[in-house]
Design a protein around this motif. Structure first.
Motif, mmCIF file in Angstrom:
data_model
loop_
_atom_site.group_PDB
_atom_site.id
_atom_site.type_symbol
_atom_site.label_atom_id
_atom_site.label_comp_id
_atom_site.label_asym_id
_atom_site.label_seq_id
_atom_site.Cartn_x
_atom_site.Cartn_y
_atom_site.Cartn_z
ATOM 1 N N GLN A 76 48.035 35.765 31.368
ATOM 2 C CA GLN A 76 47.394 36.201 32.560
ATOM 3 C C GLN A 76 47.331 37.873 32.290
ATOM 4 N N ASN A 77 48.099 38.474 31.627
ATOM 5 C CA ASN A 77 48.100 39.873 31.463
ATOM 6 C C ASN A 77 46.508 40.226 30.774
ATOM 7 N N LEU A 111 40.712 42.037 31.208
ATOM 8 C CA LEU A 111 39.479 41.762 31.280
ATOM 9 C C LEU A 111 38.762 41.816 32.535
ATOM 10 N N GLY A 112 39.462 42.132 33.483
ATOM 11 C CA GLY A 112 38.876 42.087 34.824
ATOM 12 C C GLY A 112 38.683 40.831 35.685
ATOM 13 N N THR A 113 39.278 39.603 35.397
ATOM 14 C CA THR A 113 39.125 38.397 35.991
ATOM 15 C C THR A 113 39.701 38.576 37.425
ATOM 16 N N SER A 114 38.606 38.199 38.445
ATOM 17 C CA SER A 114 39.122 38.290 39.566
ATOM 18 C C SER A 114 39.650 36.923 40.144
ATOM 19 N N VAL A 115 40.448 36.310 39.595
ATOM 20 C CA VAL A 115 41.108 35.197 40.011
ATOM 21 C C VAL A 115 42.068 35.285 41.074
ATOM 22 N N ASP A 116 42.352 34.406 42.052
ATOM 23 C CA ASP A 116 43.429 34.370 43.156
ATOM 24 C C ASP A 116 44.866 34.191 42.377
ATOM 25 N N TRP A 117 45.498 35.135 42.071
ATOM 26 C CA TRP A 117 46.709 34.735 41.441
ATOM 27 C C TRP A 117 47.698 34.180 42.314
ATOM 28 N N SER A 118 47.660 34.270 43.706
ATOM 29 C CA SER A 118 48.515 33.723 44.573
ATOM 30 C C SER A 118 48.355 32.528 44.530
ATOM 31 N N ARG A 119 47.514 31.811 43.947
ATOM 32 C CA ARG A 119 47.232 30.502 43.831
ATOM 33 C C ARG A 119 47.556 29.692 42.495
#
Length: 933
Positions: free
Chosen positions: A123-124, A129-137
């Motif tokens: 995750q870190n 790398l700038g990945t714009s995933v929805d971490w809340s999910r």
């Protein structure tokens, strides 16, 4: 803005800001757009393949977010049964214990503890790398929700008779002592042997000679096969041989599988230890005989002399015994493909064992169709054939069809402790019951507490849970709002190597349990290879860590990283030497945006992505170029009138030209991203930014901003500078999110644009009517005029700042008009002293010449150069070139070099020779011209 571009100072700040403000979450409005991340193994770190794939997905997610779509990029990780269990077992071994000493429950608890401590590494890295995933999910394939989905699917499939337990041949790892999937097996060519063994006929007299690469398996032979068309052995079909060392009589059978040209034309058949032999044995009713234990030692089904021996110890003993008995015909060297488990490096054994399977071949009758159709696989084939799912590139659909149309039942059980434990229980008589849990089993089957039940020890293949990923992550089996909104998902981005293992299985499961495909498109990208085209692997020592490229790493740390934990420790010295040669100063910090732009530029539709550090260096320079361009714009616009007030503006030809070029670039980039051609999108952005905006428009703006231009014209130039730059930043943001955000924050207010972040601003769309072919033609003429003058300076070694007199010959009326309109820009950019238009018939003095269509742009040589000094300089260069040519010609005249050197090396020398001869001709022409002065 800081004078120097420093990605380390801006990237962590902006990522934290985006995540804190919830910008990665779906907007809740617009058309749904969803990407499911292929879940990386929780054990490891992101490699170059992950970084490449994540960049492609992030470009798509950011692009669609800016297009106003309700965008969800779903993150998560896979529990990675084998890999995770190995990691924790190694830790226990280092502590002097093992999983058997702990027991299953305590061992699984240890794994959960390890995940809590180490599970955040990936995750870190994704954040870096700038990945714009929805971490809340974020999901994990072993979390409670996904585990419930796994149990539900297993129970339903079992209830329908589509999951069964049976005895089959599987890939078996004798170290891990579990079945493994084909994806976990790597086959490579190795040097081996063919042993030719004599098998006497049971009725005496003759013997057959069988050829085998695995003599140890002869203890389990159940037949000898020959080709039915082979005249040499046709008369022997139906007779028997007496199996040496064992004494068992086995039949001689005819089967088309046998290649008469291989070995002796006689093939020993060992159904329990060879996949092809198993099929031959099934056709001829040969009962498989398993001769190995789970640890690949000879078991009790073999003669006592061999029991307990390791398979390779048994090989040596058996060959020696054949030789002693006079039954060894010979041994020949032979190269063969050897399958090894990618986790342990051990040779995988085809092994007959009881496993759980999904029935992928069961046929059902529908609409009276003869023969029926495969219940699970046929809908998955039809979904692609009828266009419900599109492969990009389309040719990968053929690979998909080929596998599904020749599919075998899917082995889903693994002999591990970490994973989804199979929801099956056995009573004392061996009867099997399936349910969501033991209470459900008892309820469904009317079993009270007097019946003792024991749960199956095996766990499910990790591909079973990941096959449910597109809908289990959205809350299935519950009918959640997210499931209703985002299923089917929009696109799957994945490598071609898992079309079988993951893509096809997700499609089968999605159609089976949701009644619809899991995604509308499958974008297949290539694998990342090193600069020589070789696959990156730890054993080769050519692996690069993407974070090392982003942040930089010194040489000693790089060497330590590459040589630690090798599967083959003996390779460490060679890998260290290779690393020191390839990276003598370590790896410099390049920043995330440069790496991402490199990946985008390499994302062609071909299979291989050949990664070269030189390209990352080039795109780091590109980031610097953009940064410096922004500093120039800000220095000339901050605190100045950019046309946002009451004052009028006037757009000159240069302004109309750059706005027109922007429209074309916006259209090209959008079309490229929509078509999954990230390489074309990157190229269009690069060329517009570097070649047009920076190299030309910024220079063309200087005469206006630095001179006494009309205020309206100056306002028009300043406005164009900031508005085009602001649009360019939005255009480049999906590929280079950090630098574009940092600059946009400064530029947006000057351009009259509101918003907290560039990532939620609209993606630029080409505006109808704003393309200006006339302005483009004007600037094209000016560029060629200026470049012609610059070429003459370079060829004649004239100082860049020296003003030049210019003569124009064959000037048409349009040339004269353009000269008048753009005289200020030409004087400034070409450093002109004077311009004289020659009339028809007027002779020009000896001059250097550049052509702009029919227009001849001439620079008189007299008085501009020191004739003697220039001739001396050119003569020195001529001699140097002559020496180089002589060496190259000598090398190519050497027959030994031409015949032995690699073809690409020889071709480079030939190209070098051609280039040298061409350069020599140009010098001769230049010297002749100067001589005439």
């Amino acid at each position: 803005m800081d004078k120097t571009y420093n990605p380390a100072s801006i990237e962590p700040h902006w990522y934290a800001t985006w995540e804190r403000n919830g910008h990665f979450r779906p907007a809740g409005k617009g058309n749904p757009y969803c990407i499911m991340i292929p879940p990386p193994n929780v054990t490891g770190t992101l490699h170059m393949g992950h970084a490449f794939q994540d960049t492609l997905m992030d470009i798509l997610a950011r692009y669609h977010r800016m297009r106003g779509d309700n965008t969800l990029w779903q993150p998560g990780t896979d529990h990675a049964g084998i890999a995770t269990q190995m990691v924790v077992e190694r830790q226990l071994n280092a502590e002097g214990t093992d999983r058997h000493a702990l027991g299953r429950a305590a061992f699984v608890e240890k794994i959960w503890e390890w995940k809590a401590q180490s599970g955040g590494t990936i995750q870190n890295q994704m954040r870096r790398l700038g990945t714009s995933v929805d971490w809340s999910r974020e999901r994990f394939t072993m979390d409670e929700g996904l585990s419930a989905a796994v149990r539900e699917v297993f129970v339903r499939l079992h209830d329908e008779g589509l999951i069964y337990r049976g005895q089959r041949l599987v890939n078996w790892d004798p170290v891990l002592q579990t079945a493994v999937s084909d994806l976990e097996v790597e086959s490579s060519e190795e040097q081996g042997s063919i042993w030719k063994l004599r098998y006497p006929l049971a009725d005496g007299g003759e013997h057959l000679v069988v050829a085998t690469t695995r003599p140890e398996t002869m203890l389990g032979d159940t037949a000898v096969a020959v080709n039915p068309e082979d005249e040499r052995f046709r008369h022997l079909v139906g007779r028997h041989v007496r199996l040496p060392l064992v004494g068992r009589e086995i039949p001689i059978v005819a089967d088309e599988y046998v290649d008469p040209a291989f070995g002796t034309g006689c093939l020993k058949i060992t159904p329990a230890h060879d996949f092809n032999d198993y099929e031959v044995g099934q056709r001829h009713g040969c009962e498989p005989i398993n001769i190995f234990t789970e640890a690949a030692r000879v078991n009790g089904n073999a003669p006592e002399a061999y029991r307990g021996l390791d398979r390779y110890e048994a090989r040596e003993r058996i060959v020696a015994d054949f030789e002693a008995a006079g039954l060894l015909e010979g041994i020949e060297p032979h190269k063969l493909m050897v399958p090894r488990c990618d986790r342990t490096g051990v040779v995988v054994e085809p092994y007959l064992t009881h496993q759980w399977f999904v029935d992928l071949t069961r046929e059902v009758q529908e609409d009276g169709r003869p023969g029926g159709w495969a219940e699970i696989t046929r809908p998955a084939i039809q979904a692609v054939r009828q266009g419900d799912i599109r492969f990009v590139p389309e040719n990968w659909s053929k690979t998909y069809y080929n596998w599904l149309e020749d599919i075998q039942d899917w082995c889903i059980s693994r002999q591990l402790w970490w994973g989804h434990r199979i929801p099956a229980w056995y009573d004392g008589q061996g009867a099997v019951y399936v349910g969501h849990d033991e209470a459900d089993v008892r309820r469904r089957n009317g079993l009270d507490d007097t019946v003792t039940l024991t749960q199956d020890e095996d766990v499910l293949d990790t591909w079973f849970s990941s096959a449910l990923w597109p809908f289990s992550t959205l809350g299935w089996p519950e009918e959640t709002p997210e499931l209703a909104t985002f299923y089917p998902t929009s696109v799957l981005v994945t490598g071609f190597d898992i079309i079988f293992f993951w893509v096809a299985r997700m499609i089968m499961m999605g159609l089976k349990f949701r009644g619809d495909v899991p995604f509308r498109e499958v974008y297949i990208h290539g694998l990342v290879r090193d600069s020589e085209g070789a696959k990156m692997s730890k054993s080769k020592g050519n692996v690069l860590d993407p974070i090392d490229i982003v942040d930089g790493i010194d040489l000693e740390s790089l060497v330590a990283k590459r040589t630690t934990g090798l599967m083959q420790p003996q390779r460490a010295p060679a890998i260290e030497k290779q690393t020191r040669r390839a990276f003598p100063e370590g790896i410099a910090a390049h920043g995330t945006d440069a790496l991402r732009f490199t990946f985008a530029s390499l994302a062609t539709t071909g299979r291989d992505v050949v990664f070269d550090m030189g390209r990352v260096d080039g795109y780091r320079n590109f980031c610097n170029k953009l940064w410096n361009a922004a500093r120039y714009v800000l220095m000339n616009t901050e605190g100045k009138d950019c046309g946002s007030g009451d004052g009028g503006i006037e757009l000159g030809t240069a302004e109309r030209w750059i706005i027109s070029r922007l429209q074309r670039t916006e259209r090209a980039v959008a079309e490229a991203i929509e078509g999954y051609r990230m390489d074309q999108a990157a190229q269009a952005i690069y060329e517009f930014t570097w070649d047009e905006y920076c190299d030309w428009y910024l220079e063309l703006s200087k005469p206006t901003l630095q001179g006494d231009a009309d205020p309206a014209r100056a306002r028009g130039t300043r406005q164009t500078l900031v508005r085009v730059l602001e649009a360019l930043l939005r255009l480049a943001h999906p590929i280079m999110p950090f630098i574009t955000e940092e600059i946009w924050q400064r530029v947006a207010p000057l351009a009259g644009v509101d918003g907290d972040t560039v990532m939620t601003r609209p993606f630029p769309v080409a505006e109808a009517g704003r393309e200006d072919p006339a302005a483009e033609a004007e600037i094209d003429w000016m560029q060629r005029f200026i470049l012609g003058i610059r070429r003459i300076r370079g060829e004649m070694d004239i100082a860049p700042g020296k003003p030049l007199p210019v003569l124009l010959q064959n000037a048409a009326d349009l040339d004269r008009q353009r000269l008048q309109r753009h005289r200020a820009e030409l004087d400034f950019l070409a450093r002109l002293e004077s311009v004289t238009v020659l009339e028809a018939g007027e002779e020009a003095p000896e001059s250097a010449l550049a052509l702009v269509d029919e227009l001849e742009v001439r620079v008189p040589m007299a008085g501009l150069i020191d004739k003697a000094a220039e001739l001396a300089r050119l003569d020195k260069e001529r001699r140097r070139l002559g020496d180089d040519l002589a060496r190259t010609e000598g090398k190519l005249a050497n027959e030994a070099f031409v015949s032995r050197a690699p073809a690409d090396v020889v071709q480079r020398e030939r190209d070098k020779l051609a280039e040298g001869r061409s350069a020599l001709e140009r010098i001769d022409e230049q010297m002749a011209r100067i001589e005439r002065l």
